[in-house]
Design a protein around this motif. Structure first.
Motif, mmCIF file in Angstrom:
data_model
loop_
_atom_site.group_PDB
_atom_site.id
_atom_site.type_symbol
_atom_site.label_atom_id
_atom_site.label_comp_id
_atom_site.label_asym_id
_atom_site.label_seq_id
_atom_site.Cartn_x
_atom_site.Cartn_y
_atom_site.Cartn_z
ATOM 1 N N GLN A 52 0.887 -1.389 0.027
ATOM 2 C CA GLN A 52 -0.113 -0.125 -0.092
ATOM 3 C C GLN A 52 0.913 1.213 -0.156
ATOM 4 N N ASN A 53 2.145 1.282 0.711
ATOM 5 C CA ASN A 53 2.968 2.279 0.865
ATOM 6 C C ASN A 53 3.480 2.648 -0.354
ATOM 7 N N ALA A 54 3.914 1.294 -1.072
ATOM 8 C CA ALA A 54 4.843 1.447 -2.394
ATOM 9 C C ALA A 54 3.598 2.190 -3.296
ATOM 10 N N ARG A 55 2.373 1.619 -3.536
ATOM 11 C CA ARG A 55 1.440 2.101 -4.478
ATOM 12 C C ARG A 55 1.164 3.599 -4.228
ATOM 13 N N SER A 56 1.062 4.049 -2.817
ATOM 14 C CA SER A 56 0.796 5.503 -2.549
ATOM 15 C C SER A 56 2.136 6.198 -3.066
ATOM 16 N N PHE A 57 3.312 5.662 -2.851
ATOM 17 C CA PHE A 57 4.637 6.634 -3.237
ATOM 18 C C PHE A 57 4.638 6.443 -4.629
ATOM 19 N N GLU A 58 4.111 5.437 -5.498
ATOM 20 C CA GLU A 58 3.963 5.564 -7.088
ATOM 21 C C GLU A 58 3.170 6.610 -7.223
ATOM 22 N N GLN A 59 1.806 6.627 -6.780
ATOM 23 C CA GLN A 59 0.828 7.536 -7.202
ATOM 24 C C GLN A 59 1.276 8.860 -6.736
ATOM 25 N N SER A 60 1.794 9.024 -5.692
ATOM 26 C CA SER A 60 2.438 10.418 -5.358
ATOM 27 C C SER A 60 3.494 10.874 -6.338
ATOM 28 N N LYS A 61 4.321 9.939 -6.904
ATOM 29 C CA LYS A 61 5.383 10.215 -7.772
ATOM 30 C C LYS A 61 4.734 10.622 -9.021
ATOM 31 N N LYS A 62 3.745 9.884 -9.238
ATOM 32 C CA LYS A 62 3.016 9.965 -10.648
ATOM 33 C C LYS A 62 2.241 11.364 -10.628
ATOM 34 N N GLN A 63 1.786 11.872 -9.564
ATOM 35 C CA GLN A 63 1.105 13.107 -9.410
ATOM 36 C C GLN A 63 2.078 14.205 -9.411
ATOM 37 N N ALA A 64 3.049 14.100 -8.746
ATOM 38 C CA ALA A 64 4.143 15.152 -8.635
ATOM 39 C C ALA A 64 4.678 15.331 -10.285
ATOM 40 N N GLU A 65 5.237 14.404 -10.866
ATOM 41 C CA GLU A 65 5.525 14.372 -12.097
ATOM 42 C C GLU A 65 4.359 15.116 -13.075
ATOM 43 N N PHE A 66 2.988 14.750 -12.940
ATOM 44 C CA PHE A 66 1.982 15.555 -13.872
ATOM 45 C C PHE A 66 1.987 16.786 -13.287
ATOM 46 N N GLU A 67 2.072 17.194 -11.982
ATOM 47 C CA GLU A 67 2.027 18.767 -11.805
ATOM 48 C C GLU A 67 3.076 19.250 -12.149
ATOM 49 N N ALA A 68 4.401 18.633 -12.116
ATOM 50 C CA ALA A 68 5.536 19.242 -12.851
ATOM 51 C C ALA A 68 5.586 19.682 -14.200
ATOM 52 N N GLN A 69 4.888 18.812 -14.978
ATOM 53 C CA GLN A 69 4.566 19.011 -16.309
ATOM 54 C C GLN A 69 3.681 20.190 -16.285
ATOM 55 N N VAL A 70 2.685 19.967 -15.747
ATOM 56 C CA VAL A 70 1.424 21.219 -15.721
ATOM 57 C C VAL A 70 2.322 22.399 -15.535
ATOM 58 N N ASN A 71 3.051 22.840 -14.716
ATOM 59 C CA ASN A 71 3.667 23.901 -14.066
ATOM 60 C C ASN A 71 4.598 24.466 -15.151
ATOM 61 N N LEU A 72 5.512 23.484 -15.916
ATOM 62 C CA LEU A 72 6.210 23.783 -16.898
ATOM 63 C C LEU A 72 5.349 24.146 -18.273
ATOM 64 N N ILE A 73 4.313 23.626 -18.423
ATOM 65 C CA ILE A 73 3.472 24.023 -19.504
ATOM 66 C C ILE A 73 3.024 25.289 -19.190
ATOM 67 N N GLY A 74 2.539 25.730 -18.043
ATOM 68 C CA GLY A 74 2.131 27.222 -17.596
ATOM 69 C C GLY A 74 3.239 28.052 -17.840
ATOM 70 N N SER A 75 4.271 27.821 -17.395
ATOM 71 C CA SER A 75 5.515 29.052 -17.458
ATOM 72 C C SER A 75 5.747 29.231 -18.874
ATOM 73 N N ARG A 76 5.691 28.312 -19.710
ATOM 74 C CA ARG A 76 6.192 28.347 -21.248
ATOM 75 C C ARG A 76 4.664 29.057 -21.715
ATOM 76 N N ILE A 77 3.785 28.955 -21.330
ATOM 77 C CA ILE A 77 2.581 29.723 -21.960
ATOM 78 C C ILE A 77 2.997 31.149 -21.531
ATOM 79 N N GLN A 78 3.226 31.476 -20.366
ATOM 80 C CA GLN A 78 3.343 32.629 -19.707
ATOM 81 C C GLN A 78 4.523 33.658 -20.403
ATOM 82 N N SER A 79 5.415 32.779 -20.859
ATOM 83 C CA SER A 79 6.719 33.504 -21.494
ATOM 84 C C SER A 79 6.724 33.494 -22.964
ATOM 85 N N ALA A 80 5.540 32.993 -23.696
ATOM 86 C CA ALA A 80 5.292 33.017 -24.965
ATOM 87 C C ALA A 80 5.192 34.394 -25.281
#
Length: 772
Positions: A740-768
């Motif tokens: 359960q912990n490993a799954r939670s970690f995997e899920q958190s890791k995937k969520q963090a990666e997703f949010e990082a991608q969203v932030n990256l896209i947002g920053s690129r949009i703002q700097s366009a």
């Protein structure tokens, strides 16, 4: 006279009371047996019953005198008279009735021991020795008396039932007072009683085992005797048919029969005329000379010289008239005979084997055989019938050659209960009672009354091995009966029992002498207690001491025994449980520690199954995880190469599958043990794990949520216990939490990666700088 006065001490009153009880009980038993014998005497006035009856009446009268003497205070004299009457009377009863040696052995030993302990102040050892010596004499008499005694089952049953009753009551009295006896008496009575009881148990068990083994050997021997006789009889018939068949195929026989056979059919009137002439004419008549003095008849006589059991050989033409014969037959025309019709068989041919009969032509008790003679030029065409008469002495010699011991013999039973007995040359008839007993045999071997004597009997049908003549031999309906007198058959049993009895008596005598020696030299119970205490001090907590009194030493002995037993039990169980539990928990902790830092689910699962298999010395382990739909258990990780193959194949088990231990553990959410998978109806065999013999499946649960099933397997039957369920359940719970912990970690890791991608896209949009 009032015997409660000071003229009698308390000890004297106790001994008198015990002597009266013992003598009274035995008197009661003897009266019952005497009444029964008097009733039997009216039905069976044999000398054996008369002797037994007079003996028991004399014993009863003597015991009445003993009671009077004991009542008047002559305790020891009355007691010795009781014992003497008992032992002498037993000799008389055993001399008349067989099978009572063992019960009188037990009765004499216990009577003398009880009397010595309870009533005598002196000569106690002499009384016990007297009982043992008398018991040995009873056994020897019962085994080796040369004259005929009756085998009265009713009397034996009554005595066997009556004698133990006073013994049991007196033993109860002794048992209640046992702790108050002197140490010497305790040692003698205890060792002697234990020895006698052990010997009796040994004799019963060993005699039963020995009887079973010897009976099996006797059965094997008599069955082998019957089987050998069946082979001999069928071989003899088969060989005679072969010889007769070779004669029928002889070129000279076939050509002569073809030449001498009439060209035209002859009518019955013609045969009747020839029959009348044949029966009334002298041997010199041309009709007879043409039959018994031609070349073919000479050939038949040459055949007889080679096969002397053939006392008569002749051949007929296809119409039943005799063509040639080794001797003059009783009549000429044969087509009206059953044997001829069976062998001719309307021109199709057959084989005839007859029942033993007295043959008038050869003047012998014999068996007739007949076979067809075929044309040499046209093998399918029959031209005559060849008949032979075989002397029954051949079969008599065969069965007489097979014998076991003095009475193990073989008889042949033919149709209509005709009997060819062992060593006989004439037929007899089996009596109705014996025939009924043989017919009632449910198997091939039984104990029955055979010809009026108790016998072991083995019955076999005369059935031939595969041969051209098997069909005809099998349909004869003959039987071979091997039988042996029961007395001779069971002689090894009787001899062995007698030998065991003698050895047992010697052992009892030796052990009694040993007991007396020990009692003579060991008088201080503190010595045993001291020795036991020293053993306990060295760490031997199995040390125990005898509790032989109610004084301070007895209390101390009881406390010591209780203490050492409890200590041994507590320490032993605690050590074993703690050691096993500690070892298993250490392994669980090791596995948990090794996997606690692994956050990759697949690696976590693989390490768990590998470590579990290695540390717990298992045949295999694997993990099933419940899929997202909650309907299937998917094999996610397995130890070793089989486990990796199954995991790669993504093997799954429906949660509803009945034939699966894994599915059952998941459904019931508790550990499941099968310690012999071959007997489990819901075991699902795996071809990649052929050596699985026992299996344990435990659910992996977090909170109330089923994560999967942890399954371990062993190549040993009976490998798992409830303790293993507890250990593996603990490991499964920790594993479920880790997953359960490993799954939670995997899920958190995937969520963090997703949010990082969203932030990256947002920053690129703002700097366009442009829409593109």
């Amino acid at each position: 006279m009032n015997y409660s006065t000071p003229n009698f001490s308390e000890d004297t009153l106790r001994r008198r009371r015990n002597a009266l009880i013992a003598t009274g009980l035995y008197l009661f038993a003897s009266v019952i047996v005497s009444v029964y014998l008097l009733l039997q005497l009216s039905k069976d006035p044999s000398w054996q019953i008369r002797v037994a009856t007079v003996t028991m009446l004399a014993i009863s009268v003597t015991w009445i005198v003993s009671l009077y003497m004991i009542w008047r205070g002559r305790i020891e004299a009355g007691t010795w008279l009781t014992v003497a009457a008992s032992l002498i009377g037993a000799v008389g009863v055993i001399a008349a009735i067989s099978g009572l040696g063992m019960i009188f052995l037990i009765g004499s030993v216990f009577l003398c021991a009880i009397v010595a302990i309870e009533t005598l102040q002196t000569r106690q050892a002499a009384m016990i020795a007297t009982g043992i010596t008398a018991g040995m004499l009873f056994i020897l008499m019962d085994a080796f008396l040369p004259w005929e005694r009756i085998n009265a089952a009713g009397i034996r049953s009554l005595i066997t039932f009556i004698v133990p009753v006073p013994i049991a009551l007196l033993v109860f009295v002794i048992f209640r007072q046992f702790r108050n006896y002197s140490l010497r008496v305790k040692l003698i009575s205890s060792i002697t009683s234990a020895t006698v009881a052990s010997i009796v148990i040994f004799l019963i068990v060993s005699n039963n085992i020995m009887t079973t083994q010897i009976n099996a050997q006797v059965k094997s021997n008599i069955n082998a005797l019957a089987d050998a006789s069946v082979r001999d009889v069928t071989d003899a018939i088969d060989n005679n048919l072969d010889a007769l068949n070779e004669l029928a195929l002889n070129t000279f026989v076939q050509e002569t029969v073809a030449q001498e056979s009439p060209a035209q059919p002859r009518d019955l009137d013609d045969f009747q005329s020839l029959d009348a002439r044949w029966e009334g004419a002298p041997d010199s008549d041309s009709l007879i000379q043409n039959v018994i003095a031609d070349e073919l008849s000479a050939e038949f006589r040459n055949f007889q010289s080679v096969f002397p059991q053939f006392v008569e050989v002749f051949v007929t033409d296809q119409y039943g008239g005799i063509l040639s014969s080794s001797d003059r037959t009783s009549d000429y025309y044969q087509a009206d005979e059953g044997w001829w019709q069976a062998a001719w068989n309307d021109g199709k041919g057959g084989i005839y084997i007859g029942e033993p009969v007295f043959d008038e032509s050869s003047n012998t008790l014999s068996i007739q055989m007949a076979i067809p003679v075929a044309s040499r030029n046209s093998p399918g065409k029959l031209i005559g019938v060849l008949r032979a008469t075989i002397d029954i002495n051949e079969l008599a010699a065969l069965v007489s050659a097979n014998q076991s011991g003095e009475t193990g013999k073989v008889d042949i039973i033919f149709q209509n209960n005709q009997l060819l007995e062992h060593g006989a040359t004439t037929l007899g008839t089996i009596d109705a009672q014996t025939a009924s007993a043989i017919d009632a045999l449910s198997g091939e071997y039984a104990q029955v009354e055979y010809k009026g004597a108790p016998s072991l009997v083995s019955k076999r049908p005369v059935v031939a091995p595969p041969s051209p003549h098997k069909e005809y031999i099998d349909q004869l309906g003959w039987f071979v009966v091997a039988h042996q007198d029961l007395e001779e058959a069971q002689l090894p049993i009787t001899t062995t029992k007698n030998t065991n009895m003698v050895v047992a008596i010697l052992i009892v005598v030796v052990m009694t002498a040993v007991a007396m020696g020990i009692a003579q030299f060991i008088s201080n119970p503190l010595a045993r207690l001291t020795a036991a205490a020293e053993r306990a001090a060295t760490g031997d907590l199995s040390a125990q001491t005898v509790i032989d009194s109610k004084d301070e030493i007895g209390i101390l002995s009881a406390a010591f025994n209780t203490m050492t037993s409890q200590l041994k039990s507590i320490l032993g169980e605690l050590e074993q449980r703690v050691s096993a539990r500690t070892k298993d928990l250490a392994i669980v902790a090791e596995v948990s520690a090794a996997t606690s830092t692994i956050l990759e689910p697949q690696r976590l699962l693989q390490d768990v199954v590998d470590l579990t298999k290695e540390r717990f010395h298992l045949y295999h382990s694997h993990i099933y995880l419940l899929d997202d739909d909650g309907n299937n258990l998917v094999l996610t990780a397995g130890a070793g190469e089989p486990g990796r193959i199954m995991a790669a194949e993504k093997r799954s088990i429906p949660l509803s599958r009945e034939q699966s231990l894994v599915a059952r553990a998941a459904r019931e959410q508790k550990g499941v043990i099968v310690n012999d998978v071959t007997l489990a109806p819901d075991f699902f065999p795996n071809p990649l794990l052929p050596d699985t013999r026992s299996e344990l499946a435990v659910p992996m649960i977090v909170g109330n949520k089923l994560i999967g099933v942890f399954d371990i397997q062993s190549d040993q039957v009976g490998r798992f216990t409830d303790s293993d369920v507890n250990i593996q359940t603990t490991l499964a719970a920790q594993l479920a939490t880790s997953i359960q912990n490993a799954r939670s970690f995997e899920q958190s890791k995937k969520q963090a990666e997703f949010e990082a991608q969203v932030n990256l896209i947002g920053s690129r949009i703002q700097s366009a700088s442009s829409i593109e």
